[in-house]
Design a protein around this motif. Structure first.
Motif, PDB file in Angstrom:
ATOM      1  N   LYS A 156     -13.826   4.266  14.682  1.00 37.72           N
ATOM      2  CA  LYS A 156     -14.395   5.007  13.564  1.00 37.72           C
ATOM      3  C   LYS A 156     -15.395   4.136  12.840  1.00 37.72           C
ATOM      4  O   LYS A 156     -15.217   2.922  12.737  1.00 37.72           O
ATOM      5  CB  LYS A 156     -13.269   5.389  12.593  1.00 37.72           C
ATOM      6  CG  LYS A 156     -13.308   6.838  12.130  1.00 37.72           C
ATOM      7  CD  LYS A 156     -12.089   7.191  11.328  1.00 37.72           C
ATOM      8  CE  LYS A 156     -12.057   6.513   9.963  1.00 37.72           C
ATOM      9  NZ  LYS A 156     -10.942   6.998   9.141  1.00 37.72           N
ATOM     10  N   ALA A 157     -16.439   4.755  12.317  1.00 39.08           N
ATOM     11  CA  ALA A 157     -17.387   3.987  11.524  1.00 39.08           C
ATOM     12  C   ALA A 157     -16.651   3.466  10.283  1.00 39.08           C
ATOM     13  O   ALA A 157     -15.757   4.120   9.755  1.00 39.08           O
ATOM     14  CB  ALA A 157     -18.549   4.869  11.110  1.00 39.08           C
ATOM     15  N   THR A 158     -17.016   2.293   9.853  1.00 39.49           N
ATOM     16  CA  THR A 158     -16.419   1.732   8.649  1.00 39.49           C
ATOM     17  C   THR A 158     -16.781   2.608   7.451  1.00 39.49           C
ATOM     18  O   THR A 158     -17.895   3.120   7.364  1.00 39.49           O
ATOM     19  CB  THR A 158     -16.928   0.303   8.438  1.00 39.49           C
ATOM     20  OG1 THR A 158     -16.645  -0.433   9.609  1.00 39.49           O
ATOM     21  CG2 THR A 158     -16.258  -0.346   7.252  1.00 39.49           C
ATOM     22  N   VAL A 159     -15.826   2.782   6.557  1.00 41.96           N
ATOM     23  CA  VAL A 159     -16.060   3.574   5.357  1.00 41.96           C
ATOM     24  C   VAL A 159     -17.191   2.954   4.554  1.00 41.96           C
ATOM     25  O   VAL A 159     -17.264   1.739   4.411  1.00 41.96           O
ATOM     26  CB  VAL A 159     -14.775   3.594   4.502  1.00 41.96           C
ATOM     27  CG1 VAL A 159     -14.996   4.399   3.232  1.00 41.96           C
ATOM     28  CG2 VAL A 159     -13.620   4.145   5.302  1.00 41.96           C
TER      29      VAL A 159
ATOM     30  N   LEU B 237       0.835  -1.207   0.000  1.00 43.94           N
ATOM     31  CA  LEU B 237       0.000   0.000   0.000  1.00 43.94           C
ATOM     32  C   LEU B 237       0.869   1.256   0.000  1.00 43.94           C
ATOM     33  O   LEU B 237       0.585   2.224  -0.708  1.00 43.94           O
ATOM     34  CB  LEU B 237      -0.958  -0.013   1.199  1.00 43.94           C
ATOM     35  CG  LEU B 237      -2.038  -1.108   1.178  1.00 43.94           C
ATOM     36  CD1 LEU B 237      -2.911  -1.012   2.427  1.00 43.94           C
ATOM     37  CD2 LEU B 237      -2.916  -1.028  -0.067  1.00 43.94           C
ATOM     38  N   ALA B 238       1.913   1.219   0.786  1.00 48.33           N
ATOM     39  CA  ALA B 238       2.807   2.382   0.806  1.00 48.33           C
ATOM     40  C   ALA B 238       3.469   2.570  -0.559  1.00 48.33           C
ATOM     41  O   ALA B 238       3.606   3.698  -1.049  1.00 48.33           O
ATOM     42  CB  ALA B 238       3.872   2.201   1.892  1.00 48.33           C
TER      43      ALA B 238
ATOM     44  N   ILE C 184      -2.560   0.312   9.044  1.00 51.77           N
ATOM     45  CA  ILE C 184      -1.372   0.443   8.219  1.00 51.77           C
ATOM     46  C   ILE C 184      -0.496   1.551   8.747  1.00 51.77           C
ATOM     47  O   ILE C 184       0.711   1.423   8.865  1.00 51.77           O
ATOM     48  CB  ILE C 184      -1.774   0.769   6.770  1.00 51.77           C
ATOM     49  CG1 ILE C 184      -2.773  -0.262   6.294  1.00 51.77           C
ATOM     50  CG2 ILE C 184      -0.574   0.819   5.874  1.00 51.77           C
ATOM     51  CD1 ILE C 184      -3.667   0.267   5.208  1.00 51.77           C
ATOM     52  N   GLY C 185      -1.161   2.655   9.052  1.00 54.09           N
ATOM     53  CA  GLY C 185      -0.414   3.802   9.566  1.00 54.09           C
ATOM     54  C   GLY C 185       0.401   3.412  10.778  1.00 54.09           C
ATOM     55  O   GLY C 185       1.606   3.634  10.830  1.00 54.09           O
ATOM     56  N   SER C 186      -0.274   2.764  11.726  1.00 60.66           N
ATOM     57  CA  SER C 186       0.418   2.447  12.964  1.00 60.66           C
ATOM     58  C   SER C 186       1.536   1.453  12.738  1.00 60.66           C
ATOM     59  O   SER C 186       2.567   1.499  13.398  1.00 60.66           O
ATOM     60  CB  SER C 186      -0.585   1.909  13.988  1.00 60.66           C
ATOM     61  OG  SER C 186      -1.277   0.813  13.464  1.00 60.66           O
ATOM     62  N   LYS C 187       1.334   0.574  11.769  1.00 57.20           N
ATOM     63  CA  LYS C 187       2.385  -0.415  11.521  1.00 57.20           C
ATOM     64  C   LYS C 187       3.612   0.211  10.874  1.00 57.20           C
ATOM     65  O   LYS C 187       4.740  -0.041  11.258  1.00 57.20           O
ATOM     66  CB  LYS C 187       1.850  -1.523  10.629  1.00 57.20           C
ATOM     67  CG  LYS C 187       0.894  -2.408  11.391  1.00 57.20           C
ATOM     68  CD  LYS C 187       0.976  -3.817  10.921  1.00 57.20           C
ATOM     69  CE  LYS C 187       0.186  -4.677  11.871  1.00 57.20           C
ATOM     70  NZ  LYS C 187      -0.312  -5.875  11.228  1.00 57.20           N
TER      71      LYS C 187
ATOM     72  N   MET D  64      -6.633   3.170  -0.083  1.00 55.46           N
ATOM     73  CA  MET D  64      -6.139   2.324   1.008  1.00 55.46           C
ATOM     74  C   MET D  64      -7.287   1.578   1.664  1.00 55.46           C
ATOM     75  O   MET D  64      -7.194   0.393   1.947  1.00 55.46           O
ATOM     76  CB  MET D  64      -5.449   3.170   2.094  1.00 55.46           C
ATOM     77  CG  MET D  64      -4.245   3.952   1.645  1.00 55.46           C
ATOM     78  SD  MET D  64      -2.923   2.916   1.027  1.00 55.46           S
ATOM     79  CE  MET D  64      -3.016   3.328  -0.699  1.00 55.46           C
ATOM     80  N   ASN D  65      -8.377   2.298   1.897  1.00 57.48           N
ATOM     81  CA  ASN D  65      -9.535   1.671   2.530  1.00 57.48           C
ATOM     82  C   ASN D  65     -10.111   0.554   1.676  1.00 57.48           C
ATOM     83  O   ASN D  65     -10.438  -0.524   2.167  1.00 57.48           O
ATOM     84  CB  ASN D  65     -10.628   2.723   2.793  1.00 57.48           C
ATOM     85  CG  ASN D  65     -10.349   3.521   4.049  1.00 57.48           C
ATOM     86  OD1 ASN D  65      -9.973   2.957   5.069  1.00 57.48           O
ATOM     87  ND2 ASN D  65     -10.492   4.824   3.967  1.00 57.48           N
ATOM     88  N   PHE D  66     -10.208   0.837   0.389  1.00 51.99           N
ATOM     89  CA  PHE D  66     -10.787  -0.163  -0.510  1.00 51.99           C
ATOM     90  C   PHE D  66      -9.889  -1.404  -0.595  1.00 51.99           C
ATOM     91  O   PHE D  66     -10.354  -2.539  -0.449  1.00 51.99           O
ATOM     92  CB  PHE D  66     -10.991   0.448  -1.902  1.00 51.99           C
ATOM     93  CG  PHE D  66     -11.332  -0.554  -2.952  1.00 51.99           C
ATOM     94  CD1 PHE D  66     -12.579  -1.187  -2.949  1.00 51.99           C
ATOM     95  CD2 PHE D  66     -10.426  -0.899  -3.951  1.00 51.99           C
ATOM     96  CE1 PHE D  66     -12.896  -2.130  -3.916  1.00 51.99           C
ATOM     97  CE2 PHE D  66     -10.734  -1.846  -4.917  1.00 51.99           C
ATOM     98  CZ  PHE D  66     -11.972  -2.453  -4.901  1.00 51.99           C
ATOM     99  N   LEU D  67      -8.605  -1.180  -0.808  1.00 51.62           N
ATOM    100  CA  LEU D  67      -7.706  -2.333  -0.930  1.00 51.62           C
ATOM    101  C   LEU D  67      -7.640  -3.117   0.375  1.00 51.62           C
ATOM    102  O   LEU D  67      -7.571  -4.343   0.376  1.00 51.62           O
ATOM    103  CB  LEU D  67      -6.305  -1.881  -1.375  1.00 51.62           C
ATOM    104  CG  LEU D  67      -6.217  -1.396  -2.835  1.00 51.62           C
ATOM    105  CD1 LEU D  67      -4.806  -0.875  -3.146  1.00 51.62           C
ATOM    106  CD2 LEU D  67      -6.583  -2.512  -3.821  1.00 51.62           C
ATOM    107  N   GLN D  68      -7.683  -2.391   1.492  1.00 51.34           N
ATOM    108  CA  GLN D  68      -7.659  -3.083   2.780  1.00 51.34           C
ATOM    109  C   GLN D  68      -8.914  -3.947   2.946  1.00 51.34           C
ATOM    110  O   GLN D  68      -8.848  -5.066   3.453  1.00 51.34           O
ATOM    111  CB  GLN D  68      -7.549  -2.061   3.921  1.00 51.34           C
ATOM    112  CG  GLN D  68      -7.418  -2.693   5.298  1.00 51.34           C
ATOM    113  CD  GLN D  68      -6.141  -3.520   5.456  1.00 51.34           C
ATOM    114  OE1 GLN D  68      -5.055  -3.067   5.104  1.00 51.34           O
ATOM    115  NE2 GLN D  68      -6.272  -4.732   5.958  1.00 51.34           N
TER     116      GLN D  68
END
Lengths: 576, 576
Positions: free
Chosen positions: B75-78, A110-111, B40-43, B99-103
């Motif tokens: 957070k509510a799911t997108v 993703l990155a 992802i961000g946190s990772k 990112m949301n879609f691929l995740q």
């Protein structure tokens, strides 16, 4: 080992709901959150909790903290440095480690994706082959590496890869990265199956059936009737066409070989793709039996020359069996005049193939499809959605007008694969019409993208690329230092031009000028790669010295990227 | 649009660190957390924060809550129901949605993976083709669908797919799903490039070079010297071999076609794969010129029959040019006697090919590689890591002993692809030795799995499959109601047997017995698919009525799964 039989997918969406469901959504959710990290648990959870209002939203509640734990918010990141591939599934209790590992890989991807679309990053971090070989240890050894090392290898591989999604990557006919196509390709890898029978690829076989029919209808064949296959690229699709043409005229060739048939002759324009000759060499026709027809100044086959050469070949005792017209030549993007060619093919009873690997996708555009007028008269057509439609590689279709011909041409009826006493309709076991035995699933990417965009979405994407190339053409056609390789607006997105650095523009010595100009494009290209700012192709053609061939198939490209390309060529080439 | 130039990948791991780094890890982290969801961000954050002790661990702190927000905990799911593919990258500000879609897609895939390995789930949710066509709307339309619909399609596709990773899926020579191989395939899709030149696939071209060399060394060719290519499957690899053999003997065939050469003859055992005949048909050799050599009771080619037929063909005026020995036949798993065959090939000066698509991987096992003794004398070898090594489909290699032959046989020197004035070593532009133009990247899966397992890991995996097949053989060879198709311990994992339901066992009428037995395997197989419990292949062979061909290449299979298969056959077949 705990049973995960309750992970029934899509029960809330699929048409039936016979799958097992956990006792309560809450129970499911808690199990999910415990099982997964990376937010997967909570997402799956949210998915199943649709409509369930009692779900606690306070992150400090039990449920919330279980989620937080699951998604790694307050947890140390899993260490992969003491894990090996043998710790992953199918290892006992390998599921959590597997989820963590795959999520880690996805995070890297993703990155990379976000980075790829960012114009401030390099298209390529270029290194010479020997340097790159030595820079990293790429060797294979007897001993396993840790998953941490595997992640490092993934990062290194991407670091030195070409960013084909980059808005300034124009190097090939296949550029760009479609997000739905990518998602589909990830799913295809996960499904990991083979196209040869309905038995092992039920959905994909049906999707190929649906999609090929749609493509044939777009070509203009009645009710979408006919045949076809997705093959590993345009060269193989073209080879299939030649194989079918030969078999149609001389079916005995399958058993008796070429010694049973007269000397054959195939015809294609001098601007056509090299795969026609490659196919002829492989099929035992021979490259000398591929007669190159003259193209006009714009790169289009001259029909009168085609007819002349057909008559000539017949007089020499050859049997003309195959004409390959090109819809979108590789260098000029020229469209051969299909109607005139089809008249000639009809007159002499020759199989007409259209190599639309590059230009076939223009059939999706109401504005541009006239360029392929006459394609409906062809016996076969190559059409690569992985080029102008930006489907991820590989995705190439061969479409055939006559039903059943592929099957009789290629079938060998292996009894261990195509058993005749199966319990379902054998018409869906399409594998025996292929040259391949196992065949990769290439269909899902195209199908899912088509669903996501609709035909009008592909149309818009294609029209935009053509608009960009027209913009480039208009920008440089009268600009100082540029010379077009052929006159007039390009028919496809190919814009072919020379850039003459200031020092060359007014050189009187023509020979010296051409000699130096021949080196300009390769030098600028090398510099582009070293700076990593953009990539565009170049080549000579006939007696024409090296010129740039700009092609646009990347949906990420904009007018500004075209401006950038021109500025970059000038920046890198002005001292030459 | 914000710049993401700082997403430099792997800066902490790669050999150099020239990439741009954000001012502080904290700044990077916060930007990352805001950008990404799904943890992802946190990772990424945790990745870059290695060694940074000041990172707050309290989830209620500012940093923590930013992470929590980023990973979707509170957070509510997108909602994807009002988003379209045009909202994803390269759309302006499309990165978060992407990112949301691929995740979301990855979450679906991860759940499918866990489910696939779970024995309590079905291998297949079977439906007849027409039923499946009508069950879901698979049609393509003009209008786009929402991303929500796209996710529904993904779930539906997986719901009706075969779970090829399932520990009880034994249907084909390619089974199982390797987690590192899968990760590598996801990366390959993301890199979305083409093998034809170093220019567009620098890393992958080098990895193909490294891996082919290693495979040749394992065959036993000195210093791993020679040539080779990854092709789209064993059938194409075998066709390459035949093409090379013909070119080696009659190089003029490339230009002049088969009419310039005498009548050729190829030889292979009657148990060999159908692709040898398919290749001969395509190459214009003709299927009648493929002479089928008798196999012994175990399915191995009889060398004396080979020599007899070579002499006979020569007497009839044919020129023997190609012998294809099989290492691991499709049905019996037999290994032809390579040393004896190579002696004959040498005596008559014939190209010796070894089709090791199925059995070639036994070279990785110190315990079993003797079965291929003599392979080092071959001129070429097909070896499909996507079969016994469980590399995701497709991954097939053709290895060639003579260097340079592939290039001269197949090259067409297209000047727009293989420019001779590039700035790097052109030896790495390997595309012109291929029949294809574009070529899918099949190498990375194999390479990454090899790194993760080491040679010894592949060896252990292969040895285990052979152990399982021996277990099956020992279990049924004297069991009531079973009859082996051939005597003795299988050489590969193929175990071929009849199951005789109680009602058939003591039938005196042989003709009636065979007639009924012929229907037993198809009926049991149909029931297996309808119940979805397991899948195994069956076929007739020569005058032998339908029998089961059990093959084991799935690393997830255990002794218990073998027991289950036998129980299931008996459960489903006892009333027949």
């Amino acid at each position: 080992m705990a049973s995960h039989g309750f992970w029934s997918l899509g029960a809330e969406n699929a048409a039936d709901s016979t799958s097992q469901i956990p006792s309560t959504p809450r129970a499911w959710c808690q199990a999910a959150a415990q099982k997964f990290t990376g937010g997967i648990g909570s997402k799956l959870c949210a998915l199943l909790n649709v409509g369930e209002t009692e779900k606690p939203r306070d992150p400090s509640s039990k449920h919330g903290s279980s989620e937080a734990e699951a998604c790694g918010c307050s947890k140390a990141t899993v260490s992969f440095s003491d894990l090996y591939s043998t710790d992953l599934l199918p290892a006992l209790d390998g599921d959590m480690k597997t989820m963590n590992f795959l999520q880690e890989v996805v995070d890297i991807l993703l990155a990379y994706i976000v980075e790829s679309f960012d114009r401030s990053t390099k298209v390529i971090d270029f290194h010479y082959p020997n340097e790159l070989l030595q820079r990293i240890n790429w060797e294979l050894s007897d001993e396993p590496e840790t998953l941490d090392d595997i992640l490092i290898s993934c990062r290194a591989t991407l670091k030195y890869a070409i960013k084909t999604a980059h808005p300034r990557y124009f190097n090939q006919l296949s550029t760009g990265l479609d997000m739905v196509g990518l998602a589909a390709d990830w799913l295809t890898s996960t499904a990991n199956t083979n196209m040869f029978t309905y038995e092992v690829a039920p959905v994909f076989v049906l999707l190929e059936y649906v999609t090929l029919k749609k493509m044939r209808a777009i070509i203009g064949w009645e009710d979408g009737r006919g045949d076809g296959i997705f093959s590993p690229g345009g060269a193989i699709s073209n080879m299939y066409a030649m194989l079918l043409a030969r078999y149609k005229m001389f079916p005995e060739v399958k058993e008796k070989g070429m010694s049973s048939v007269p000397k054959l002759a195939a015809f294609t324009s001098e601007h056509s793709h090299f795969s026609i000759k490659k196919g002829a060499a492989a099929l035992g026709v021979g490259t000398e039996s591929v007669i190159c027809i003259k193209a006009d100044e714009r790169g289009k086959m001259i029909p009168s020359d085609l007819e002349r050469r057909i008559v000539e070949a017949k007089q020499k005792g050859f049997v003309p069996f195959f004409v390959s017209a090109t819809a979108g030549t590789t260098v000029y993007g020229a469209f051969d005049p299909l109607i005139a060619i089809s008249d000639i093919c009809k007159k002499y009873n020759i199989w007409m193939h259209v190599d639309g690997a590059w230009g076939g996708s223009l059939l999706m555009s109401r504005k541009h499809r006239w360029k392929l007028n006459g394609v409906e008269r062809a016996n076969s057509m190559t059409w690569n959605p992985h080029k102008m439609m930006a489907v991820p590689l590989q995705c190439s279709a061969l479409l055939v007008r006559e039903e059943g011909l592929m099957q009789s041409c290629n079938q060998m009826q292996a009894c261990y694969l195509f058993q005749q006493d199966k319990h379902y309709d054998l018409a869906y076991d399409t594998g025996d019409k292929a040259l391949q035995c196992g065949r990769h699933v290439d269909i899902f990417k195209l199908w899912l993208m088509w669903r996501a965009k609709g035909t009008i979405g592909f149309e818009a994407q294609i029209d935009k690329c053509l608009e960009l190339s027209e913009y480039l053409y208009n920008k440089i056609k009268d600009r100082e230092g540029y010379e077009m390789v052929f006159d007039g607006k390009p028919q496809h997105t190919n814009v072919c031009f020379w850039y003459l650095p200031p020092g060359l523009r007014y050189l009187d010595d023509k020979v010296e000028k051409m000699k130096r100009l021949h080196k300009v494009a390769p030098t600028i290209k090398a510099r582009m790669m070293e700076y990593g700012t953009t990539m565009v192709s170049y080549q000579p053609q006939g007696d024409k010295v090296n010129f740039f061939r700009m092609v646009i198939s990347n949906p990420a490209a904009t007018f500004e990227d075209i401006d950038f390309l021109i500025e970059e060529i000038e920046r890198l080439g002005q001292d030459l």
